[in-house]
Design an enzyme around this catalytic site. Structure first.
Site, PDB file in Angstrom:
ATOM      1  N   SER A 254     126.144 113.384  87.928  1.00 32.72           N
ATOM      2  CA  SER A 254     126.030 112.921  86.416  1.00 32.72           C
ATOM      3  C   SER A 254     126.249 113.975  85.523  1.00 32.72           C
ATOM      4  O   SER A 254     125.656 115.121  85.467  1.00 32.72           O
ATOM      5  CB  SER A 254     124.941 111.944  86.115  1.00 32.72           C
ATOM      6  OG  SER A 254     124.604 111.751  84.810  1.00 32.72           O
ATOM      7  N   LYS A 255     127.092 113.558  84.658  1.00 29.40           N
ATOM      8  CA  LYS A 255     127.084 114.563  83.144  1.00 29.40           C
ATOM      9  C   LYS A 255     125.845 114.989  82.734  1.00 29.40           C
ATOM     10  O   LYS A 255     125.901 116.097  81.939  1.00 29.40           O
ATOM     11  CB  LYS A 255     128.155 113.892  82.077  1.00 29.40           C
ATOM     12  CG  LYS A 255     129.556 114.012  82.338  1.00 29.40           C
ATOM     13  CD  LYS A 255     130.334 113.707  81.227  1.00 29.40           C
ATOM     14  CE  LYS A 255     131.962 113.535  81.545  1.00 29.40           C
ATOM     15  NZ  LYS A 255     132.473 112.868  80.729  1.00 29.40           N
ATOM     16  N   ARG A 256     124.975 114.268  82.987  1.00 24.46           N
ATOM     17  CA  ARG A 256     123.695 114.323  82.347  1.00 24.46           C
ATOM     18  C   ARG A 256     123.150 115.928  83.033  1.00 24.46           C
ATOM     19  O   ARG A 256     122.268 116.714  82.314  1.00 24.46           O
ATOM     20  CB  ARG A 256     122.592 113.399  82.502  1.00 24.46           C
ATOM     21  CG  ARG A 256     122.461 112.663  81.372  1.00 24.46           C
ATOM     22  CD  ARG A 256     121.111 111.967  81.497  1.00 24.46           C
ATOM     23  NE  ARG A 256     121.112 110.925  82.530  1.00 24.46           N
ATOM     24  CZ  ARG A 256     119.978 110.530  83.131  1.00 24.46           C
ATOM     25  NH1 ARG A 256     118.752 110.934  82.746  1.00 24.46           N
ATOM     26  NH2 ARG A 256     119.981 109.916  84.300  1.00 24.46           N
TER      27      ARG A 256
END
Ligand code: GLU
Length: 490
Positions: A254-256
């Site tokens: 995830s980009k997180r």
């Protein structure tokens, strides 16, 4: 038999780092076996089609250092390699299946299908299925509907209660009963094939011997096996690869937590050889200690037997960062310089080198490369080689705890440096003088050298002080000291 593998991207969004892993395995397997690696664009889902995505995908695959033996831009014996350009062939094959009684026309409206799904959901069914209403239409009814230009799809007639068994090179034997499979749409009402039909026809026509793809495609495989049976073709070898997840837990990438798109890793300043080395281990392991692999090493050692039999493998971002630092350190200074400039140009990033000479920049690199984990670290690590500002008094006296003493240190260094002849401005001489100063004045090495370091670089963590002093040059060092002395004295 020639081994032929393929990667079949859909232009529905950004190319993911996981796609590069799957591509790498397909590529390596083909190369290892002197086979061919094919690239095919699967663009039949018009609703999810993203303009420009095909070119971006092809470019990023090249950026990672891969090329394909057949496919878009290069051609090959099975052109075209783009599904939207092969529509006639899919229609012909779907109609063949109808003629053989293995598929059928379905004229049901989307409202009817929606109501049907709703009813089944109300009954508590977890997966909804088509009720085969159109399977019982008479030939006359079908003909009438077609004459009236009624929209239709072609569905596969999935045999009832039959076990489909296929062998996966990683997972072993996989068995699924057809009662769990819906009558798949093969051809949509817009004349486009569904993924299932197109993938089977193309893999067959393009003579693909091994289908290596992410394990999330496993539920589709029995449908494909049914289609191979219906056409009377041999199935390829299936190889389902684990998907990637963040380290710890079961979270999808995830980009997180960092980059996910293949292009973003390059933009961040990862080197392709480090990325490719890192992703080799995302689903495969040779079983030894060695972890630095060139692409050629990998091609030599890669085997289907050593692919991990699991649905998820951890993507360890810290490990990737370490590996990138390793690859940077192992380039020579000029090599890093060239990579930095290419990277900055490609992504339109300013290196803030203030028009200094190549020679100077390369020396800067030689001093900081051990600390660089990413190409993008360069600017943060080297600002003081290009630009200098007066350092606040409090910072200058951080190590002496005494402003007057800090000032005195600067004045003494300035005085001694002023007397060094231009030709003697080399680090050994500078080092000698530095030690003479602390001896003569009774400073502790830490207070004297840290004060100088902070004044020259505004930082307490830098390469060695004498290296910096030498590279900055006599004129610049004296100038910085003079300006700082002036500022503190006010
Ligand atoms: N077009 C599919 C994708 O986007 C390919 C799946 C397969 O390899 O069969 O991933």
């Amino acid at each position: 038999m020639e081994i032929r593998t393929r990667m079949a991207p859909s232009p529905t969004g950004e190319y993911h780092i996981g796609h590069i892993r799957t591509l790498l395995y397909n590529y390596a397997y083909a190369k290892k076996n002197m086979g061919k690696f094919i690239l095919r664009i699967e663009d039949t889902d018009r609703e999810r089609y993203v303009e420009g995505a095909v070119d971006r995908i092809l470019d990023i695959i090249n950026d990672y250092g891969f090329s394909w033996d057949e496919g878009p831009r290069v051609g090959g014996p099975h052109i075209p390699y783009v599904q939207s350009e092969r529509l006639d062939s899919y229609k012909k094959y779907a109609e063949d299946l109808v003629r053989k009684g293995l598929a059928y026309y379905c004229f049901c409206s989307s409202e009817r299908l929606e109501n049907l799904r709703e009813e089944q959901r109300k009954k508590g069914l977890t997966s909804t299925k088509y009720d085969r209403y159109c399977l019982s239409l008479s030939p006359e009814e079908i003909e009438k509907n077609i004459k009236e230009n009624k929209k239709y799809v072609i569905r596969l007639k999935v045999p009832e209660n039959k076990d489909i068994i296929f062998k996966d090179a990683v997972l072993g034997e996989v068995k699924i009963n057809t009662n769990d499979i819906d009558d798949q749409v093969l051809l949509k009402s817009d004349g486009f094939p569904t993924y299932h039909l197109a993938v089977v026809i193309d893999d067959h026509e393009m003579e693909i011997t091994h289908v290596m793809r992410g394990i999330d495609w496993l539920p589709s495989t029995p449908k494909h096996v049914l289609l191979y049976d219906a056409f009377g073709w041999n199935t390829p070898v299936y190889v389902h690869l684990p998907n990637l997840k963040e380290l710890g837990g079961n979270k999808k990438l995830s980009k997180r937590y960092g980059s996910v798109a293949a292009i973003d890793f390059l933009k961040e300043g990862y080197l392709t050889e480090a990325l490719v080395n890192f992703i080799m281990f995302l689903g495969w392991n040779p079983g030894g200690e060695k972890e630095i692999y060139s692409l050629d090493d990998f091609i030599n050692e890669f085997s289907l037997e050593r692919i991990h039999k699991t649905d998820l493998v951890a993507f360890d971002r810290q490990k990737l960062l370490w590996m990138n630092g390793y690859y940077i350190r192992n380039l020579d200074d000029l090599g890093i310089y060239n990579r930095l400039r290419k990277w900055a140009e490609k992504f339109n990033i300013s290196l803030n080198m203030a028009d200094r000479s190549d020679d100077y920049n390369i020396k800067v690199i030689s001093l900081v490369k051990d600390r660089m984990k990413l190409l993008s670290d360069f600017s943060n690590l080297t600002g003081y080689f290009y630009k200098w500002d007066i350092v606040p008094k409090e910072r200058v006296s951080e190590y002496t705890k005494d402003e007057t003493k800090a000032l005195e240190i600067l004045v003494n260094f300035h005085e001694r440096y002023l007397n060094i002849k231009e030709g003697e401005w080399v680090k050994d001489r500078i080092d000698e003088i530095n030690h003479e100063i602390i001896k003569d004045k009774g400073y502790s090495p830490k207070e004297a050298f840290m004060t100088m370091r902070i004044v020259l670089t505004s930082s307490s963590a830098t390469p060695s002080l004498v290296d910096i002093t030498e590279l900055l040059g006599k004129k610049e060092v004296l100038l910085r000291l003079e300006r700082e002395i002036k500022s503190i004295s006010i």
